[in-house]
Design a protein around this motif. Structure first.
Motif, PDB file in Angstrom:
ATOM      1  N   PRO A  39      10.884 -19.836  53.895  1.00 27.59           N
ATOM      2  CA  PRO A  39       9.849 -19.686  53.245  1.00 27.59           C
ATOM      3  C   PRO A  39       9.144 -20.745  52.587  1.00 27.59           C
ATOM      4  O   PRO A  39       8.035 -21.303  52.528  1.00 27.59           O
ATOM      5  CB  PRO A  39       9.868 -18.323  52.467  1.00 27.59           C
ATOM      6  N   TYR A  40      10.010 -21.407  51.850  1.00 25.04           N
ATOM      7  CA  TYR A  40       9.638 -22.479  50.900  1.00 25.04           C
ATOM      8  C   TYR A  40       9.148 -23.748  51.675  1.00 25.04           C
ATOM      9  O   TYR A  40       8.086 -24.279  51.313  1.00 25.04           O
ATOM     10  CB  TYR A  40      10.594 -22.668  49.880  1.00 25.04           C
ATOM     11  N   PHE A  41       9.956 -23.820  52.600  1.00 23.03           N
ATOM     12  CA  PHE A  41       9.571 -25.243  53.301  1.00 23.03           C
ATOM     13  C   PHE A  41       8.426 -25.091  54.468  1.00 23.03           C
ATOM     14  O   PHE A  41       7.553 -25.617  54.543  1.00 23.03           O
ATOM     15  CB  PHE A  41      10.957 -26.044  53.902  1.00 23.03           C
ATOM     16  N   GLY A  48       5.085 -22.438  49.070  1.00 24.44           N
ATOM     17  CA  GLY A  48       5.559 -23.786  48.878  1.00 24.44           C
ATOM     18  C   GLY A  48       4.752 -24.600  49.607  1.00 24.44           C
ATOM     19  O   GLY A  48       3.727 -24.851  49.657  1.00 24.44           O
ATOM     20  N   TYR A  49       5.531 -25.437  50.382  1.00 20.70           N
ATOM     21  CA  TYR A  49       5.029 -26.554  51.353  1.00 20.70           C
ATOM     22  C   TYR A  49       4.035 -25.890  52.642  1.00 20.70           C
ATOM     23  O   TYR A  49       3.030 -26.876  52.775  1.00 20.70           O
ATOM     24  CB  TYR A  49       5.786 -27.476  51.877  1.00 20.70           C
ATOM     25  N   GLY A  50       4.144 -24.878  53.000  1.00 22.65           N
ATOM     26  CA  GLY A  50       3.308 -24.564  54.099  1.00 22.65           C
ATOM     27  C   GLY A  50       3.764 -25.435  55.311  1.00 22.65           C
ATOM     28  O   GLY A  50       2.861 -25.484  56.180  1.00 22.65           O
ATOM     29  N   GLY A  51       4.961 -25.732  55.495  1.00 23.24           N
ATOM     30  CA  GLY A  51       5.311 -26.859  56.695  1.00 23.24           C
ATOM     31  C   GLY A  51       5.643 -28.115  56.295  1.00 23.24           C
ATOM     32  O   GLY A  51       4.803 -29.120  55.946  1.00 23.24           O
ATOM     33  N   TYR A  52       6.912 -28.455  55.874  1.00 30.30           N
ATOM     34  CA  TYR A  52       7.591 -29.646  55.529  1.00 30.30           C
ATOM     35  C   TYR A  52       7.761 -30.336  56.539  1.00 30.30           C
ATOM     36  O   TYR A  52       9.193 -30.263  57.193  1.00 30.30           O
ATOM     37  CB  TYR A  52       8.717 -29.325  54.410  1.00 30.30           C
ATOM     38  N   ARG A  53       7.076 -31.495  57.253  1.00 28.38           N
ATOM     39  CA  ARG A  53       7.385 -32.150  58.451  1.00 28.38           C
ATOM     40  C   ARG A  53       7.139 -33.556  58.097  1.00 28.38           C
ATOM     41  O   ARG A  53       6.381 -34.093  57.379  1.00 28.38           O
ATOM     42  CB  ARG A  53       6.502 -31.630  59.619  1.00 28.38           C
ATOM     43  N   VAL A  80      18.509 -37.536  45.036  1.00 32.07           N
ATOM     44  CA  VAL A  80      18.742 -36.089  44.570  1.00 32.07           C
ATOM     45  C   VAL A  80      17.632 -35.093  44.758  1.00 32.07           C
ATOM     46  O   VAL A  80      16.472 -35.338  44.137  1.00 32.07           O
ATOM     47  CB  VAL A  80      19.082 -36.237  43.221  1.00 32.07           C
ATOM     48  N   GLY A  81      17.754 -34.157  45.479  1.00 36.11           N
ATOM     49  CA  GLY A  81      16.507 -33.231  45.871  1.00 36.11           C
ATOM     50  C   GLY A  81      15.843 -34.008  47.163  1.00 36.11           C
ATOM     51  O   GLY A  81      14.836 -33.959  47.279  1.00 36.11           O
ATOM     52  N   CYS A  82      16.636 -34.203  48.007  1.00 36.63           N
ATOM     53  CA  CYS A  82      16.489 -35.028  49.259  1.00 36.63           C
ATOM     54  C   CYS A  82      15.709 -34.225  50.325  1.00 36.63           C
ATOM     55  O   CYS A  82      15.085 -34.579  51.283  1.00 36.63           O
ATOM     56  CB  CYS A  82      17.358 -35.689  49.706  1.00 36.63           C
ATOM     57  N   LEU A 103      20.996 -35.567  48.390  1.00 41.44           N
ATOM     58  CA  LEU A 103      21.768 -34.314  47.897  1.00 41.44           C
ATOM     59  C   LEU A 103      20.683 -33.121  47.656  1.00 41.44           C
ATOM     60  O   LEU A 103      19.642 -33.597  47.267  1.00 41.44           O
ATOM     61  CB  LEU A 103      22.676 -34.678  46.638  1.00 41.44           C
ATOM     62  N   ASP A 104      20.993 -32.056  48.030  1.00 40.21           N
ATOM     63  CA  ASP A 104      19.879 -30.971  47.796  1.00 40.21           C
ATOM     64  C   ASP A 104      20.772 -29.687  47.889  1.00 40.21           C
ATOM     65  O   ASP A 104      21.866 -29.420  48.482  1.00 40.21           O
ATOM     66  CB  ASP A 104      18.897 -30.936  49.147  1.00 40.21           C
ATOM     67  N   ILE A 105      20.419 -28.739  47.067  1.00 38.55           N
ATOM     68  CA  ILE A 105      20.780 -27.333  46.934  1.00 38.55           C
ATOM     69  C   ILE A 105      20.353 -26.616  48.086  1.00 38.55           C
ATOM     70  O   ILE A 105      21.143 -25.246  48.282  1.00 38.55           O
ATOM     71  CB  ILE A 105      19.923 -26.908  45.628  1.00 38.55           C
ATOM     72  N   SER A 106      19.520 -26.871  49.099  1.00 41.96           N
ATOM     73  CA  SER A 106      18.870 -26.017  50.113  1.00 41.96           C
ATOM     74  C   SER A 106      19.820 -26.423  51.374  1.00 41.96           C
ATOM     75  O   SER A 106      19.356 -27.452  51.985  1.00 41.96           O
ATOM     76  CB  SER A 106      17.544 -26.428  50.309  1.00 41.96           C
ATOM     77  N   GLY A 124      24.761 -29.563  47.253  1.00 48.16           N
ATOM     78  CA  GLY A 124      24.951 -29.639  45.992  1.00 48.16           C
ATOM     79  C   GLY A 124      23.970 -29.429  45.188  1.00 48.16           C
ATOM     80  O   GLY A 124      22.635 -29.310  45.350  1.00 48.16           O
ATOM     81  N   ASN A 125      24.171 -29.328  43.772  1.00 47.88           N
ATOM     82  CA  ASN A 125      23.522 -29.052  42.555  1.00 47.88           C
ATOM     83  C   ASN A 125      23.075 -30.413  41.590  1.00 47.88           C
ATOM     84  O   ASN A 125      24.322 -31.077  41.414  1.00 47.88           O
ATOM     85  CB  ASN A 125      23.917 -28.071  41.630  1.00 47.88           C
ATOM     86  N   ALA A 126      22.143 -30.829  41.540  1.00 48.05           N
ATOM     87  CA  ALA A 126      21.566 -32.138  40.640  1.00 48.05           C
ATOM     88  C   ALA A 126      22.556 -32.035  39.185  1.00 48.05           C
ATOM     89  O   ALA A 126      22.758 -33.081  38.702  1.00 48.05           O
ATOM     90  CB  ALA A 126      20.037 -31.953  40.306  1.00 48.05           C
ATOM     91  N   MET A 127      22.846 -30.745  38.864  1.00 49.99           N
ATOM     92  CA  MET A 127      23.613 -30.779  37.756  1.00 49.99           C
ATOM     93  C   MET A 127      24.866 -31.085  37.649  1.00 49.99           C
ATOM     94  O   MET A 127      25.575 -31.473  36.792  1.00 49.99           O
ATOM     95  CB  MET A 127      23.649 -29.353  37.321  1.00 49.99           C
ATOM     96  N   SER A 141      15.217 -39.314  41.957  1.00 50.47           N
ATOM     97  CA  SER A 141      15.028 -37.913  42.341  1.00 50.47           C
ATOM     98  C   SER A 141      13.659 -37.595  42.115  1.00 50.47           C
ATOM     99  O   SER A 141      13.182 -37.866  41.064  1.00 50.47           O
ATOM    100  CB  SER A 141      15.917 -37.261  41.073  1.00 50.47           C
ATOM    101  N   LEU A 142      13.007 -37.240  43.303  1.00 50.96           N
ATOM    102  CA  LEU A 142      11.320 -36.893  43.132  1.00 50.96           C
ATOM    103  C   LEU A 142      11.124 -35.449  43.139  1.00 50.96           C
ATOM    104  O   LEU A 142      11.763 -34.805  43.982  1.00 50.96           O
ATOM    105  CB  LEU A 142      10.919 -37.534  44.447  1.00 50.96           C
ATOM    106  N   ASN A 143      10.437 -35.083  42.249  1.00 45.63           N
ATOM    107  CA  ASN A 143       9.924 -33.678  42.175  1.00 45.63           C
ATOM    108  C   ASN A 143      11.063 -32.681  42.093  1.00 45.63           C
ATOM    109  O   ASN A 143      10.954 -31.832  43.032  1.00 45.63           O
ATOM    110  CB  ASN A 143       8.814 -33.358  43.283  1.00 45.63           C
ATOM    111  N   THR A 144      12.230 -33.053  41.649  1.00 45.83           N
ATOM    112  CA  THR A 144      13.416 -31.970  41.577  1.00 45.83           C
ATOM    113  C   THR A 144      13.806 -31.611  40.340  1.00 45.83           C
ATOM    114  O   THR A 144      14.122 -30.207  40.142  1.00 45.83           O
ATOM    115  CB  THR A 144      14.417 -32.730  42.511  1.00 45.83           C
ATOM    116  N   VAL A 145      14.183 -32.478  39.545  1.00 47.46           N
ATOM    117  CA  VAL A 145      14.896 -32.252  38.027  1.00 47.46           C
ATOM    118  C   VAL A 145      14.029 -31.213  37.364  1.00 47.46           C
ATOM    119  O   VAL A 145      14.501 -30.482  36.679  1.00 47.46           O
ATOM    120  CB  VAL A 145      15.559 -33.152  37.175  1.00 47.46           C
TER     121      VAL A 145
END
Ligand SMILES: C[S@@+](CC[C@H](N)C(=O)[O-])C[C@H]1O[C@@H](n2cnc3c(N)ncnc32)[C@H](O)[C@@H]1O
Length: 219
Positions: A39-41, A48-53, A80-82, A103-106, A124-127, A141-145
């Motif tokens: 749903p988010y991507f 969220g994005y409404g289509g992350y392409r 990080v948060g790729c 690296l991404d949590i998703s 993985g987790n940025a933490m 790390s863009l728009n993630t932390v």
């Protein structure tokens, strides 16, 4: 040392219907967005994005990143948060031979990544970044932390610093006036910590983060 620099200057601004988002937003929608699943991507814009392409929009950003960090074939770089690995793909395109990773949590994002980056993206987790100290030429790390609470955000910044001391770049949600803050709060779904630039800089200092940074601001 630490400097403000807009490395995403060439990224086209996405369309945002703040009013529609504010009207639709509920605690349940926020909960679903924060699961970073389909749903988010790729669900409706409400989540969220409404289509992350992939559409090549990160190519000029990748060029600026390569120039900024003076990246050369063989250098290791981590995003990080790729998400689906769009920036990783474009870094490889701009600088063939670069050792670019993400690296991404998703799990959803990683399972729907671009073919060129299969095997380069870590779950993985940025933490807690599962790499040795000082092992990357640059960590981006863009728009993630900002998706973490303040204390956890500090932990993530310390991790970025640990992997690439003074060679990080983080972009986070911010605003410059109370009006912009109010507009941002109508829009936001996932960010758990956000602040004016001064508040962020204070947090960077507290975390001992010495890399570069910039802001995502809804104008
Ligand atoms: C707004 S998206 C940004 C994606 C990409 N960097 C971009 O700018 O297009 C936020 C990303 O952070 C990921 N994320 C959220 N919390 C995270 C965490 N604690 N550790 C790693 N990734 C996380 C999400 O799955 C999502 O891919």
């Amino acid at each position: 040392m630490m400097k403000e620099i807009d490395l995403l200057a060439k990224l086209p601004r996405g369309e945002r219907n703040v009013e529609a988002r504010a009207e639709a937003k509920t605690a349940e929608i926020i909960r679903i967005s924060r699961a970073y699943g389909e749903p988010y991507f790729d669900g409706p814009r409400t989540y969220g994005y409404g289509g992350y392409r992939y559409d090549g929009r990160w190519v000029p950003v990748a060029e600026d990143m390569v120039r900024h960090f003076d990246l050369k074939p063989g250098d290791r770089v981590l995003d990080v948060g790729c998400a689906k690995g769009f920036l990783v793909k474009d870094l490889l395109k701009i600088c063939p031979g670069l050792e670019a990773f993400g690296l991404d949590i998703s799990e959803y994002a990683l399972k729907h990544c671009e073919p060129e980056v299969i095997g380069r993206l870590h779950l993985g987790n940025a933490m807690s970044l599962p790499f040795p100290d000082n092992s990357f030429r640059a960590v981006i790390s863009l728009n993630t932390v900002h998706n973490l609470e303040r204390a956890d955000c500090m932990t993530a910044l310390r991790e970025i610093e640990r992997l690439a001391p003074g060679r990080g770049f983080v972009q986070v949600d911010s605003y410059r006036t109370p009006e912009m803050k109010a507009r941002f709060e109508e829009w936001v779904l996932t960010a758990k910590f956000h602040d004016y630039p001064e508040g962020w800089v204070k947090l960077f200092r507290e975390a001992g983060y010495t890399g570069d940074f910039y802001w995502t601001i809804i104008e």
